[in-house]
Design a protein around this motif. Structure first.
Motif, short mmCIF file in Angstrom:
data_model
loop_
_atom_site.label_atom_id
_atom_site.label_comp_id
_atom_site.label_asym_id
_atom_site.label_seq_id
_atom_site.Cartn_x
_atom_site.Cartn_y
_atom_site.Cartn_z
N ASP A 12 3.84 7.10 -1.24
CA ASP A 12 4.34 6.66 -2.55
C ASP A 12 4.55 7.87 -3.46
OD1 ASP A 12 5.10 5.22 -4.72
OD2 ASP A 12 3.37 3.87 -4.72
N ARG B 296 9.42 0.19 -0.79
CA ARG B 296 8.05 -0.30 -0.60
C ARG B 296 8.05 -1.60 0.20
NH1 ARG B 296 6.16 0.88 -6.87
NH2 ARG B 296 5.76 3.13 -6.60
N THR C 80 13.02 2.04 -5.33
CA THR C 80 11.61 2.18 -4.98
C THR C 80 11.04 0.85 -4.49
OG1 THR C 80 11.34 3.97 -6.60
CG2 THR C 80 9.34 2.88 -5.83
#
Length: 313
Positions: A257, A245, A241
């Motif tokens: 997200d 990002r 993750t």
């Protein structure tokens, strides 16, 4: 005679003026059949929706392809007719080219036809007319779901007679080293760059993964892992993750997200968005998860303001 010459001059002037007017009209940017003002002119990162639907290309792995469904429309890629890209296209009236494919990695998007499942790299679907691209990838590059599935197989071989395909309990996928996540971030930026090279006006949206476990690594019967394996799975997901990002920020892509939105919807929650360790696609977005990913993506697209007339009437 002078009067005639004067008339000829007036006629010539009139023709010149008419030609200039036509040239200016043809050179002006158009939107919806009318000349655009300076404020309405397209920028490199915007797409104007006119009479034709936005050309939308979906890239990515099984978390985009939606294999946890009975409605399989591409058996080689185990791609469903209920995946989140199709839901987004239906909600917004986009013209979808869906090349998402289960098991794909970033090299399958950028450089090669995915062995046994595709005839061309996914990026070939992106053309200069493409107006929107969604990307969900990276999990297979760092062995996230493959390792989780292999470990679960090893822990529950006898109690799971209908073991998922591609399950290797005797030789589980390797645990990725920290440096591999830096490489993943760079590779995801390369995907965005490749999209923009082919479609300079396309809006690029990265949709990240839904978590299998919550941050506390809570376990239940549907997740046959040891406590140590559960903590390792959470750590892998967190690094995946973070890399996703960072890639979105570095490339300037819009980030959906889904990871944050799904924290309360893990396998062991009361309303999971991912399946437990059961066929046909363990630990993948279920119907609720696919719907949530689509809703989040539609929301991000609308909030961007880049598709002001995208919603069908």
């Amino acid at each position: 005679m002078r009067i005639r010459r004067g008339r000829r001059r007036l006629t010539v002037v009139g023709v010149v003026v008419a030609v200039v007017v036509v040239v200016i009209a043809l050179a002006a940017p158009w939107r919806g059949g009318a000349p655009a003002t300076d404020d309405e002119a397209m920028t490199p990162d915007s797409v104007v929706v006119g009479r034709h639907p936005v050309q939308y290309v979906a890239l990515g792995s099984s978390y985009a392809a939606g294999p946890d469904s009975s409605d399989i429309v591409d058996r080689r890629c185990i791609r469903s007719g209920d995946d989140y890209p199709r839901r987004v296209a239906a909600a917004e009236g986009f013209d979808l080219t869906d090349v998402t494919c289960s098991g794909s990695t970033i090299p399958d998007i950028l450089r090669r036809a995915q062995p046994g499942r595709a005839d061309r790299p996914q990026i070939d679907a992106v053309t200069p007319d493409t107006g929107l691209v969604t990307i969900t990838t990276g999990g297979n590059d760092v062995h996230y779901i493959p390792r989780l599935t292999d470990l679960s197989c090893a822990n529950q071989p006898s109690r799971q007679p209908r073991r998922p395909r591609h399950c290797h309990p005797e030789r589980p996928s390797s645990l990725s080293a920290p440096g591999e996540y830096t490489a993943l971030e760079n590779a995801m930026v390369a995907v965005v760059d490749a999209v923009r090279a082919r479609a300079p006006r396309a809006v690029v949206v990265i949709v990240d993964y839904i978590p299998v476990l919550d941050p506390q690594a809570t376990l239940c019967a549907g997740v046959p892992l040891t406590r140590e394996q559960a903590m390792e799975t959470v750590q892998t997901f967190d690094r995946l993750t973070a890399a996703t990002r960072a890639a979105a920020e570095q490339s300037g892509a819009i980030l959906v997200d889904a990871a944050a939105a799904a924290e309360g919807h893990t396998v062991c929650s009361s309303s999971p968005w991912v399946s437990s360790f059961v066929p046909p696609a363990p630990y993948h977005p279920n119907a609720a998860g696919r719907a949530a990913m689509a809703d989040l993506t539609v929301g991000a697209i609308r909030d961007s303001g880049l598709f002001p007339t995208s919603t069908p009437s």
